[in-house]
Design a protein around this motif. Structure first.
Motif, PDB file in Angstrom:
ATOM      1  N   GLU A 192      26.201  -0.700  18.273  1.00 26.61           N
ATOM      2  CA  GLU A 192      26.438  -1.525  17.109  1.00 26.61           C
ATOM      3  C   GLU A 192      25.605  -2.807  17.191  1.00 26.61           C
ATOM      4  O   GLU A 192      25.406  -3.357  18.278  1.00 26.61           O
ATOM      5  CB  GLU A 192      27.923  -1.870  16.960  1.00 26.61           C
ATOM      6  N   LEU A 230      26.255   0.485  12.804  1.00 23.35           N
ATOM      7  CA  LEU A 230      26.824   1.184  13.959  1.00 23.35           C
ATOM      8  C   LEU A 230      26.280   2.606  13.969  1.00 23.35           C
ATOM      9  O   LEU A 230      26.317   3.307  12.956  1.00 23.35           O
ATOM     10  CB  LEU A 230      28.352   1.218  13.882  1.00 23.35           C
ATOM     11  N   TRP A 255      33.950  -0.488  10.261  1.00 20.70           N
ATOM     12  CA  TRP A 255      32.857   0.482  10.190  1.00 20.70           C
ATOM     13  C   TRP A 255      33.203   1.646   9.268  1.00 20.70           C
ATOM     14  O   TRP A 255      34.221   2.315   9.458  1.00 20.70           O
ATOM     15  CB  TRP A 255      32.525   1.002  11.589  1.00 20.70           C
TER      16      TRP A 255
END
Length: 408
Positions: A236, A248, A275
């Motif tokens: 990431e 990511l 994410w």
């Protein structure tokens, strides 16, 4: 040409210059507004699959599109012996207002920023004319990375092991053949390459990087985290400042799918984000995009052909070895430039001016940390700006439990 005609042409040019100055200021303000709203638009677009557009979206987009309410016309200036060749930019608005005459200074900072503002507008909204020329010619890197064969500058770890009489059939157990040696017995480059290779053999790891990039006094924080839990890898990267870029990447080589899953970060802080799945690409496509893989140790190329100078210092108290390299700014960054372009959301390949790479290892060739100081030209929002960056990465290996990122 008569004196009256000369006076008339001079006055026309003065009025044109006033119009240029006034409209450059307006275009510069439009460009600034575009920068301020970029993050909000990006966040809204990244969540478009979950929710429809809202009034804020419409308002921002209307503000940006208002730039196009001005008609832009470009025509050549008539040339003569006493008139410099060039182009005349005339921006006509539907309603004209009389303004006081101003002295026009071509060398002022405001003018330069205005020019960049107009070119930004041209480049983004028209895709032609001066904008294309500026982006493709004036801002492109002087380095043609694609013309350089990367393998010519990469080191081969097998050659380094062979020098230490390590049989390649047992290369994963190479430390068993180094019991009578210390890093003092090897060159700085070989020491680093062995430490880097040793990192790839770990059962698990965490590589945590923190740094910053500074351009024109404006700071952009940089954070990275590589994880390996023995099952799969994740990488990431978060760059936060004027813009926020959060990515990511998840790599599962044991599943033999030959792909990398890419996630986009929302609600990003300097070292964390939510994410959300974005897309999947092949591992070859990922390598072409970033210059490395999520299981990589470093994106810099360290070899006899990329190191200009080196230094090696032993710390007797800590029993650590510090290796300092001055890398060739082009060949040392043959892979790394792609990562910088992606992480920084740049519009052109960065051009490196200097790279100082410092690695600290222990007596068993375990990486403890690396620290990098670099200078490069970064192109963002139509401006090529010298940027000074630094990042320090701390390494942890063979951890009992590595928590992987939560995925949405």
């Amino acid at each position: 040409m008569t004196k009256n005609n000369e006076k008339k042409n001079f006055n026309e040019k003065t009025r044109d210059e006033e119009n240029i100055e006034n409209n450059l200021d307006k275009a510069s303000n439009k460009a600034s507004s575009f920068v301020e709203n970029y993050n909000k638009i990006n966040d809204n677009l990244s969540s478009k699959n979950e929710q429809g557009s809202n009034e804020d979206d419409k308002q921002i987009l209307e503000e940006i599109s208002s730039v196009m309410k001005e008609g832009i016309y470009i025509n050549p200036i008539e040339t003569s012996d006493d008139h410099i060749e060039g182009i005349e930019n005339k921006i006509y608005k539907k309603e004209k207002k009389k303004k006081k005459k101003k002295n026009y200074e071509k060398t002022t900072f405001a003018h330069k920023m205005g020019v960049l503002g107009v070119l930004l507008v041209l480049g983004i909204f028209t895709g032609s004319g001066l904008g294309v020329w500026y982006f493709n010619v004036n801002l492109r890197s002087n380095v043609d990375y694609g013309s350089i064969l990367i393998s010519d500058y990469q080191a081969n770890i097998d050659d380094v092991l062979a020098k230490q009489n390590v049989p390649l059939s047992d290369k994963k157990n190479w430390t068993n053949y180094m019991l009578d040696k210390t890093p003092n017995d090897l060159s700085p480059i070989d020491n680093y390459l062995l430490a880097e290779y040793n990192a790839t053999l770990a059962n698990s790891f965490l590589f945590t990087g923190r740094g910053q990039a500074v351009a024109m006094g404006v700071k952009q924080t940089v954070y990275s985290l590589r994880r390996y839990n023995g099952d799969y890898y994740s990488f990431e990267s978060i760059s936060k400042g004027t813009l926020t870029v959060a990515n990511l990447d998840v790599y599962r080589p044991k599943e033999n799918l030959h792909k990398v899953d890419i996630y986009t970060g929302r609600n990003a802080t300097v070292d964390n984000a939510d994410w959300y799945y974005n897309s999947s690409i092949t591992d070859d496509e990922y390598y072409d995009m970033t210059g490395g893989m999520p299981n990589g140790v470093t994106a810099y190329i360290i070899s006899e052909k990329t190191v200009k100078t080196s230094d090696f210092v032993y710390n007797n108290e800590l029993e650590t070895y510090t290796i300092t390299f001055e890398l060739d700014p082009t060949y040392g960054a043959l892979l790394y430039y792609k990562e910088v372009r992606r992480t920084g959301g740049l519009e052109a390949d960065p051009e490196f001016y200097s790279i100082k790479f410092i690695a600290t290892i222990d007596k068993d060739w375990n990486l403890i940390s690396t620290e990098v100081f670099e200078s490069y030209k970064a192109v963002k929002f139509g401006m090529g700006i010298t940027t000074n960056g630094t990042i320090k990465i701390d390494y942890q290996f063979n951890l009992p439990d590595v928590k992987m990122p939560e995925l949405n």
